[in-house]
Design an enzyme around this catalytic site. Structure first.
Site, PDB file in Angstrom:
ATOM      1  N   ALA A  70      22.589  51.676  73.545  1.00 36.51           N
ATOM      2  CA  ALA A  70      23.155  50.598  72.731  1.00 36.51           C
ATOM      3  C   ALA A  70      22.009  49.982  71.940  1.00 36.51           C
ATOM      4  O   ALA A  70      21.599  48.840  72.178  1.00 36.51           O
ATOM      5  CB  ALA A  70      23.844  49.560  73.605  1.00 36.51           C
ATOM      6  N   ILE A  71      21.469  50.762  71.013  1.00 39.22           N
ATOM      7  CA  ILE A  71      20.301  50.327  70.241  1.00 39.22           C
ATOM      8  C   ILE A  71      20.657  49.177  69.305  1.00 39.22           C
ATOM      9  O   ILE A  71      19.860  48.290  69.037  1.00 39.22           O
ATOM     10  CB  ILE A  71      19.715  51.498  69.424  1.00 39.22           C
ATOM     11  CG1 ILE A  71      19.415  52.700  70.337  1.00 39.22           C
ATOM     12  CG2 ILE A  71      18.472  51.070  68.672  1.00 39.22           C
ATOM     13  CD1 ILE A  71      18.399  52.434  71.414  1.00 39.22           C
ATOM     14  N   LEU A  73      21.763  49.496  66.000  1.00 34.95           N
ATOM     15  CA  LEU A  73      21.399  49.771  64.605  1.00 34.95           C
ATOM     16  C   LEU A  73      20.082  49.113  64.193  1.00 34.95           C
ATOM     17  O   LEU A  73      19.941  48.601  63.081  1.00 34.95           O
ATOM     18  CB  LEU A  73      22.521  49.312  63.654  1.00 34.95           C
ATOM     19  CG  LEU A  73      23.839  50.075  63.740  1.00 34.95           C
ATOM     20  CD1 LEU A  73      24.860  49.473  62.805  1.00 34.95           C
ATOM     21  CD2 LEU A  73      23.643  51.550  63.420  1.00 34.95           C
ATOM     22  N   ASN A 129      27.969  56.372  58.697  1.00 34.56           N
ATOM     23  CA  ASN A 129      28.213  56.106  60.113  1.00 34.56           C
ATOM     24  C   ASN A 129      29.349  55.095  60.251  1.00 34.56           C
ATOM     25  O   ASN A 129      29.138  53.879  60.183  1.00 34.56           O
ATOM     26  CB  ASN A 129      26.925  55.579  60.753  1.00 34.56           C
ATOM     27  CG  ASN A 129      27.105  55.216  62.213  1.00 34.56           C
ATOM     28  OD1 ASN A 129      28.176  55.396  62.795  1.00 34.56           O
ATOM     29  ND2 ASN A 129      26.060  54.687  62.818  1.00 34.56           N
ATOM     30  N   CYS A 132      30.538  51.889  63.307  1.00 35.15           N
ATOM     31  CA  CYS A 132      30.092  50.492  63.378  1.00 35.15           C
ATOM     32  C   CYS A 132      31.286  49.539  63.515  1.00 35.15           C
ATOM     33  O   CYS A 132      32.352  49.792  62.950  1.00 35.15           O
ATOM     34  CB  CYS A 132      29.335  50.130  62.111  1.00 35.15           C
ATOM     35  SG  CYS A 132      27.972  51.238  61.710  1.00 35.15           S
ATOM     36  N   ILE A 193      30.611  64.990  66.465  1.00 34.22           N
ATOM     37  CA  ILE A 193      31.142  63.647  66.678  1.00 34.22           C
ATOM     38  C   ILE A 193      30.012  62.667  66.955  1.00 34.22           C
ATOM     39  O   ILE A 193      28.901  63.071  67.288  1.00 34.22           O
ATOM     40  CB  ILE A 193      32.141  63.633  67.852  1.00 34.22           C
ATOM     41  CG1 ILE A 193      31.470  64.162  69.119  1.00 34.22           C
ATOM     42  CG2 ILE A 193      33.386  64.429  67.509  1.00 34.22           C
ATOM     43  CD1 ILE A 193      32.309  64.140  70.392  1.00 34.22           C
ATOM     44  N   THR A 195      28.880  59.220  69.348  1.00 35.50           N
ATOM     45  CA  THR A 195      28.917  59.050  70.799  1.00 35.50           C
ATOM     46  C   THR A 195      30.250  58.500  71.299  1.00 35.50           C
ATOM     47  O   THR A 195      30.977  57.823  70.577  1.00 35.50           O
ATOM     48  CB  THR A 195      27.799  58.103  71.249  1.00 35.50           C
ATOM     49  OG1 THR A 195      27.914  56.874  70.519  1.00 35.50           O
ATOM     50  CG2 THR A 195      26.438  58.715  71.004  1.00 35.50           C
ATOM     51  N   GLY A 245      26.632  66.828  69.198  1.00 34.08           N
ATOM     52  CA  GLY A 245      27.125  66.457  70.526  1.00 34.08           C
ATOM     53  C   GLY A 245      26.700  67.477  71.565  1.00 34.08           C
ATOM     54  O   GLY A 245      27.274  68.558  71.663  1.00 34.08           O
ATOM     55  N   GLY A 246      25.645  67.157  72.308  1.00 32.35           N
ATOM     56  CA  GLY A 246      25.245  67.998  73.428  1.00 32.35           C
ATOM     57  C   GLY A 246      24.672  69.346  73.065  1.00 32.35           C
ATOM     58  O   GLY A 246      24.830  70.312  73.823  1.00 32.35           O
TER      59      GLY A 246
END
Length: 305
Positions: A70-71, A73, A129, A132, A193, A195, A245-246
């Site tokens: 949970a940076i 932004l 993005n 948000c 995708i 997160t 994704g992964g």
């Protein structure tokens, strides 16, 4: 290597691998670990109109098969990025295609940042993005409402002269209508995708392990869901798709291609392993040989028709 080259909305990448937005910041730190010139492209950190300090720490934590973050932004703002970050990349890596990641908290912020971002000569694509929180609509993410996605895409496309890729959130019941809305708004492509929203709780303190409470889940746990969503969207659109994704191995890249992707981004794999992107690039030819894949462009034609 020609067999790894791909075309994204008219932009040629010498290979399909890019670091996912946020994982390489603006390239300076990653450049100390690997040759950025070896990458297919570089996606910069999501950038807003004004500088943001981000969320209080802790902002990241390991969890089952991945990471929570949970940076918030955290970024220096678009004016600094245009004045310092992008010129540094242009000077040191003039041939490296840059994907400018745009974020915001209100509709007009997205449009303004996108318009400024597109003025940088080395920014070849925009990635929007839309995970948000939308301040004007009670905090729900922009990317959860097809009407908002279409309108926002349309507004950005109208003011920029470079291809716009909308980065889709998986935190919806059905991602296909969101993708369709982006296409209807004029998007040149999709990134998917972002997160998944998750949470961890510390048994000793009985409090969330992230100061923000919830965070985005990235890592290996995300990969099967990304494969599924890319496959679903590919059945409904011809737009190029950047799969994220992964992705940890060359085989993960090829799995995304079989689902319908045109390029890939690598995120969590770089945590503790900064050369993940170039290692994956180096391993792709052997993996392709193993499965009888001549080139990525041939594979795209085979899967997507």
């Amino acid at each position: 290597m020609e067999r790894l080259a791909v075309n994204l909305a008219g932009v040629t990448l010498k290979n399909p691998v890019m670091p996912a937005s946020g994982t390489a910041a603006y390239g300076q730190s990653m450049a100390q670990q690997l040759d950025l010139g070896a990458l297919g492209g570089l996606v910069i950190k999501s950038t807003t109109a004004e500088p943001r300090v981000g969320n209080p720490r802790p902002t990241t934590a390991p969890t089952t098969a991945g990471w929570l973050n949970a940076i918030g932004l955290k970024n220096p703002g678009i004016d600094n990025v245009l004045a310092e970050k992008l010129p540094w990349l242009a000077e040191h890596y003039p041939e490296l295609p840059i994907v400018g990641s745009v974020a915001g908290s209100i509709f007009d912020e997205y449009v303004a940042v996108a318009k400024k971002m597109t003025t940088a000569p080395n920014v070849k694509l925009l990635e929007i993005n839309i995970s948000c929180p939308n301040v004007d609509h009670g905090g729900l993410a922009f990317g959860t409402d097809p009407v908002v996605v279409k309108d926002l895409t349309q507004a950005i496309v109208a003011v920029v002269d470079k291809p716009v890729f909308m980065k889709l959130t998986p935190n919806v019941t059905d991602i296909v209508p969101i993708a369709a809305a982006a296409e209807a708004g004029g998007a040149a492509g999709l990134t998917m995708i972002n997160t998944l929203t998750g949470m961890g709780i510390d048994l000793k303190t009985r409090q969330p392990i992230l100061a923000h409470g919830t965070g985005g889940l990235s890592g290996k746990a995300l990969h099967p869901m990304a494969v599924r969503m890319i496959h679903e969207v590919r059945q409904q659109t011809k737009l190029p798709i950047v799969g994220v994704g992964g992705v940890f191995t060359p085989e993960d890249v090829l799995e995304f291609y079989l689902a319908g992707a045109n390029a890939v981004q690598v995120g969590a794999a770089t945590y503790g392993h900064p050369t993940a992107c170039t290692d994956i690039i180096a391993g792709l030819p052997a993996a392709m040989d193993k499965y009888g894949m001549t080139s990525l462009s041939d594979l795209i034609a085979e899967v997507q028709g």
